[in-house]
Design a protein around this motif. Structure first.
Motif, mmCIF file in Angstrom:
data_model
loop_
_atom_site.group_PDB
_atom_site.id
_atom_site.type_symbol
_atom_site.label_atom_id
_atom_site.label_comp_id
_atom_site.label_asym_id
_atom_site.label_seq_id
_atom_site.Cartn_x
_atom_site.Cartn_y
_atom_site.Cartn_z
ATOM 1 N N LEU A 41 53.039 6.785 -24.448
ATOM 2 C CA LEU A 41 52.568 5.404 -24.453
ATOM 3 C C LEU A 41 51.162 5.289 -23.880
ATOM 4 N N ALA A 42 50.871 6.070 -22.850
ATOM 5 C CA ALA A 42 49.527 6.038 -22.261
ATOM 6 C C ALA A 42 48.466 6.394 -23.301
ATOM 7 N N ASN A 43 48.789 7.308 -24.206
ATOM 8 C CA ASN A 43 47.849 7.658 -25.279
ATOM 9 C C ASN A 43 47.741 6.531 -26.298
ATOM 10 N N VAL A 44 48.849 5.889 -26.608
ATOM 11 C CA VAL A 44 48.848 4.810 -27.587
ATOM 12 C C VAL A 44 48.047 3.612 -27.086
ATOM 13 N N VAL A 45 48.165 3.316 -25.800
ATOM 14 C CA VAL A 45 47.476 2.153 -25.220
ATOM 15 C C VAL A 45 45.961 2.274 -25.356
ATOM 16 N N GLU A 46 45.448 3.477 -25.367
ATOM 17 C CA GLU A 46 43.996 3.654 -25.515
ATOM 18 C C GLU A 46 43.504 3.082 -26.838
ATOM 19 N N ALA A 47 44.304 3.192 -27.896
ATOM 20 C CA ALA A 47 43.910 2.654 -29.204
ATOM 21 C C ALA A 47 44.419 1.239 -29.433
ATOM 22 N N PHE A 48 45.578 0.918 -28.832
ATOM 23 C CA PHE A 48 46.184 -0.406 -28.999
ATOM 24 C C PHE A 48 46.510 -0.967 -27.617
ATOM 25 N N PRO A 49 45.534 -1.592 -26.951
ATOM 26 C CA PRO A 49 45.738 -2.066 -25.575
ATOM 27 C C PRO A 49 46.851 -3.098 -25.430
#
Length: 392
Positions: free
Chosen positions: A236-244
């Motif tokens: 999720l931490a990686n996903v948040v970088e592209a989709f805050p």
């Protein structure tokens, strides 16, 4: 009319949570077969008119199995049973009625059978607590768990496997939940007696819902080490970088909750996660209906019913390569099947779904179609009735 005795069936017959035993029994409707099922306690009434549930008055597993086997032995000896069925035989477990030869002249069915999964310390605590009838402190169960693991391979397992194999050999038919389970059981018994009948989902309760263009993800399961939520939070931490604005709704409770909350805070995604705890099935269903994707990062599963629930509502799934995963979910069709213990593939799959709404819709529609074709409880119950008829 032929009489089937199912003993044991389940300690607690209920349609709450997944209710696999209840749903199999409730869909065994037939005019030519009557079924008696021995349960510890019946919490949800079975509607099938030919299925008669008999309560043994306990949810203590040791008491229930003892009473169930004694009743089965007595009724088989009396000649009143046309088919004997041990439901939910655990992997590496045994049936004393079969081992004693009491059912040698009675057609016998075992199943649905699953492969074993890794048992973590927390899960062992739950199992031992159920066996003794009250919740044990984790240090108490750990005092049994770790020494038992150390000696299991040379002491317990050889005896247990011998009894397990002899039980399988004594049965006429064995039902397993997927092809991987068939392969596992075929190492111990003639494959010709093994049938694949999967577990299922209530396709009416979990009705199809068209996807919405949201950034909401859903994860469901007990908060314990085996379920892999720590890996999911890393992803999720990686996903948040592209989709805050992405948000993960987690449903379930368990011993790892505080550690997971602390991990989310340390990763800077605490505001992107909500831990809902245990909620009613209708709440889970409603969240699945609104979700962009369902993600299940488990380290080990024998058969995952929650994946089917997500697929039934038309939710694309991102699931790990546990037993039967590729049979349930075709990678790239109904969702994505990714390696266990790996955050990056989970993140990549979620990013692809979040980036392509048409892909999300197409995968969700195929997921529902696959459930209707292969995993509807109504068809599964009838497969068991047809199996009984083949033995008469």
């Amino acid at each position: 009319m032929a009489r089937v005795l199912i003993a044991p069936a389940d300690t607690r017959l209920s349609n709450l949570r997944y209710g696999k035993s209840y749903n199999v029994l409730n869909n065994m409707t037939a005019d030519d077969v009557t079924i008696d099922a021995l349960v510890g306690e019946e919490e949800t009434a079975v509607e099938a008119q030919n299925v008669h549930v008999r309560e043994l008055g306990t949810q203590n597993r040791l008491q229930y199995y003892g009473r169930s086997f004694r009743t089965a032995a007595r009724e088989i000896r009396a000649g009143s049973v046309d088919i004997y069925h041990h439901m939910n035989l655990s992997y590496r477990w045994f049936n004393p009625v079969l081992l004693a030869g009491i059912a040698a002249d009675t057609p016998t069915v075992l199943g649905p059978c699953q492969t074993g999964h890794a048992i973590m310390a927390e899960e062992f605590n739950n199992m031992l607590s159920q066996a003794v009838g009250y919740e044990l402190p984790l240090p108490v169960s750990n005092a049994v768990y770790y020494p038992m693991n150390a000696v299991r391979d040379v002491t317990i397992d050889p005896v247990r496997m011998s009894l397990f194999r002899r039980t399988l050999e004594a049965a006429d038919r064995i039902t397993v939940v997927h092809e991987e389970a068939r392969e596992a059981y075929a190492r111990h018994v003639d494959e010709s007696k093994i049938d694949v009948i999967p577990l299922g989902v209530d396709a009416e309760l979990f009705e199809f819902t068209e996807r919405q263009d949201t950034q909401t993800l859903v994860a469901i399961g007990r908060l314990e080490q085996r379920k892999g939520y720590d890996v999911l939070l890393d992803a999720l931490a990686n996903v948040v970088e592209a989709f805050p604005n992405v948000h993960l709704d987690v449903f379930g409770e368990g011993p790892e909750e505080q550690a997971l909350r602390e991990q989310a805070a340390s990763l800077g995604v605490a505001d992107n996660v909500t831990f809902h705890g245990y909620v009613d099935q209708s709440v889970v269903r409603d969240h699945l209906a609104r979700a962009r994707a369902f993600v299940h990062p488990s380290r080990s599963e024998s058969f995952s019913l929650v994946r089917l629930e997500a697929m039934a509502v038309g939710c694309p799934v991102v699931v790990t390569e546990t037993a039967g995963a590729h049979e349930m979910v075709r990678d790239g069709k109904e969702g994505f099947v990714v390696p266990t213990e790996a955050a990056e593939p989970i993140a990549d799959a979620l990013l692809e779904l979040l980036s392509d709404f048409e892909l999300t819709r197409a995968m969700g529609a195929r997921a529902r179609e696959r459930v209707e074709r292969n995993y509807d409880w109504r068809a599964i119950g009838q497969q068991y009735v047809d199996l009984y008829r083949s033995l008469l």
